[in-house]
Scaffold this active site. Structure first.
Site, PDB file in Angstrom:
ATOM      1  CD  GLU A 100      -2.890   1.174   0.345  1.00 39.75           C
ATOM      2  OE1 GLU A 100      -2.491   1.591  -0.753  1.00 39.75           O
ATOM      3  OE2 GLU A 100      -4.077   0.902   0.592  1.00 39.75           O
ATOM      4  CG  ASP A 101      -0.649   4.806  -1.802  1.00 42.79           C
ATOM      5  OD1 ASP A 101      -1.473   3.957  -1.412  1.00 42.79           O
ATOM      6  OD2 ASP A 101      -0.987   5.924  -2.217  1.00 42.79           O
ATOM      7  CG  ASP A 104      -5.514   9.223   5.988  1.00 39.45           C
ATOM      8  OD1 ASP A 104      -5.744   9.538   7.157  1.00 39.45           O
ATOM      9  OD2 ASP A 104      -5.566  10.030   5.057  1.00 39.45           O
ATOM     10  CE  LYS A 132      -1.254  12.147   5.485  1.00 43.99           C
ATOM     11  NZ  LYS A 132      -2.397  12.817   4.800  1.00 43.99           N
ATOM     12  CG  PHE A 153      -3.348  16.279   0.425  1.00 48.15           C
ATOM     13  CD1 PHE A 153      -2.795  16.099  -0.828  1.00 48.15           C
ATOM     14  CD2 PHE A 153      -4.566  15.691   0.709  1.00 48.15           C
ATOM     15  CE1 PHE A 153      -3.443  15.349  -1.804  1.00 48.15           C
ATOM     16  CE2 PHE A 153      -5.226  14.937  -0.248  1.00 48.15           C
ATOM     17  CZ  PHE A 153      -4.662  14.773  -1.512  1.00 48.15           C
ATOM     18  CB  VAL A 154       2.122  13.465   1.074  1.00 43.19           C
ATOM     19  CG1 VAL A 154       2.796  14.162   2.231  1.00 43.19           C
ATOM     20  CG2 VAL A 154       1.378  12.218   1.552  1.00 43.19           C
ATOM     21  NE  ARG A 166      -3.011   8.212  -9.532  1.00 42.50           N
ATOM     22  CZ  ARG A 166      -3.630   7.910  -8.389  1.00 42.50           C
ATOM     23  NH1 ARG A 166      -2.940   7.558  -7.344  1.00 42.50           N
ATOM     24  NH2 ARG A 166      -4.945   7.964  -8.307  1.00 42.50           N
TER      25      ARG A 166
HETATM   26  C1  PRP Z   1      -5.621   6.016  -0.643  1.00 46.88           C
HETATM   27  C2  PRP Z   1      -4.468   5.079  -0.375  1.00 46.88           C
HETATM   28  C3  PRP Z   1      -5.085   3.990   0.437  1.00 46.88           C
HETATM   29  C4  PRP Z   1      -6.185   4.688   1.183  1.00 46.88           C
HETATM   30  C5  PRP Z   1      -5.736   4.932   2.584  1.00 46.88           C
HETATM   31  O1  PRP Z   1      -6.278   5.552  -1.758  1.00 46.88           O
HETATM   32  O2  PRP Z   1      -3.911   4.582  -1.561  1.00 46.88           O
HETATM   33  O3  PRP Z   1      -5.600   2.951  -0.360  1.00 46.88           O
HETATM   34  O4  PRP Z   1      -6.424   5.925   0.522  1.00 46.88           O
HETATM   35  O5  PRP Z   1      -6.726   5.612   3.314  1.00 46.88           O
HETATM   36  P1  PRP Z   1      -7.437   5.005   4.598  1.00 46.88           P
HETATM   37  O6  PRP Z   1      -6.370   4.441   5.496  1.00 46.88           O
HETATM   38  O7  PRP Z   1      -8.101   6.221   5.192  1.00 46.88           O
HETATM   39  O8  PRP Z   1      -8.421   3.990   4.173  1.00 46.88           O
HETATM   40  P2  PRP Z   1      -7.271   6.429  -2.615  1.00 46.88           P
HETATM   41  O9  PRP Z   1      -8.668   6.069  -2.242  1.00 46.88           O
HETATM   42  O10 PRP Z   1      -6.853   7.872  -2.542  1.00 46.88           O
HETATM   43  O11 PRP Z   1      -7.101   5.896  -4.076  1.00 46.88           O
HETATM   44  P3  PRP Z   1      -5.826   5.836  -5.029  1.00 46.88           P
HETATM   45  O12 PRP Z   1      -4.841   4.892  -4.386  1.00 46.88           O
HETATM   46  O13 PRP Z   1      -6.402   5.314  -6.298  1.00 46.88           O
HETATM   47  O14 PRP Z   1      -5.258   7.228  -5.168  1.00 46.88           O
END
Ligand code: PRP
Length: 181
Positions: A100-101, A104, A132, A153-154, A166
């Site tokens: 995962e990236d 949050d 975070k 916000f990163v 991205r």
């Molecule tokens: C982001 C990120 C995680 C998730 C984390 O995805 O890649 O999957 O939010 O947030 P959380 O811990 O509050 O659940 P996003 O929905 O922005 O989609 P993306 O990866 O396609 O940008």
């Protein structure tokens, strides 16, 4: 990095990212020695991290993708998890490594852990580039964390704002004016 009006400053530069991702790859390889994990990369944010992480690993692994969304077009999680694209193979009996990236609120990972366990995964391990902790709504066990960061916000290195940024090579902080209006 390209100069961009919406970027406040670089938070983690490309050299620091590269060094840490290499360390994570080595550690994961050591911990999974003799196993063949099924890596599940959560799209879209994690694919750049995955590409570097897997090249830092020296064990065999299968790779598959799931697309999940927890954000709308803004900067705050709606709390609603949407499964946009599912796996095309079984996880039954597999040692799964979720890549995962960013974690949050933890809602996405909580959803993933429950889903994969319900589907019969043998073990589920989590590797995230960023975390975070101050934003957590649900505590989840994270096995590998690249960097713990503050609630800013990163963007960059896979992370977007409204699908932009991205492809930035560094991780940067978005200027609040860019999303507060
Ligand atoms: C982001 C990120 C995680 C998730 C984390 O995805 O890649 O999957 O939010 O947030 P959380 O811990 O509050 O659940 P996003 O929905 O922005 O989609 P993306 O990866 O396609 O940008």
């Amino acid at each position: 990095m390209e100069k961009h009006n919406d970027i406040l400053h670089i938070l983690i530069d490309r050299e620091t990212l590269s060094k840490r991702v290499d360390e994570m790859g080595k550690q994961i390889s050591k911990d999974f020695a003799g196993k063949r994990p099924l890596i599940i990369s959560i799209l879209k944010g994690s694919w750049i991290f995955l590409a570097d992480l897997i090249r830092a690993m020296d064990i065999d692994a299968d790779v598959d993708f799931m697309a999940i969304s927890s954000y709308g077009s803004g900067t705050n999680s709606t709390g609603e998890i949407k499964l946009i694209m599912d796996l095309n193979r079984s996880v039954k009996g597999r040692d799964v490594l979720i890549v995962e990236d960013i974690i949050d609120s933890g809602l996405t990972m909580d959803y993933m852990l429950k889903l994969l366990k319900a589907r019969g995964a043998n073990t589920v391990t989590i590797a995230t580039l960023l975390s975070k902790p101050s934003r957590r709504k649900i505590q989840i066990p994270i096995d590998y964390v690249g960097f713990e960061i503050e609630d800013k916000f990163v963007i960059g290195y896979g992370l977007d704002f409204d699908e932009k940024f991205r492809g930035l090579k560094d991780i940067a902080v978005l200027r609040p004016e860019a999303y507060q209006n």
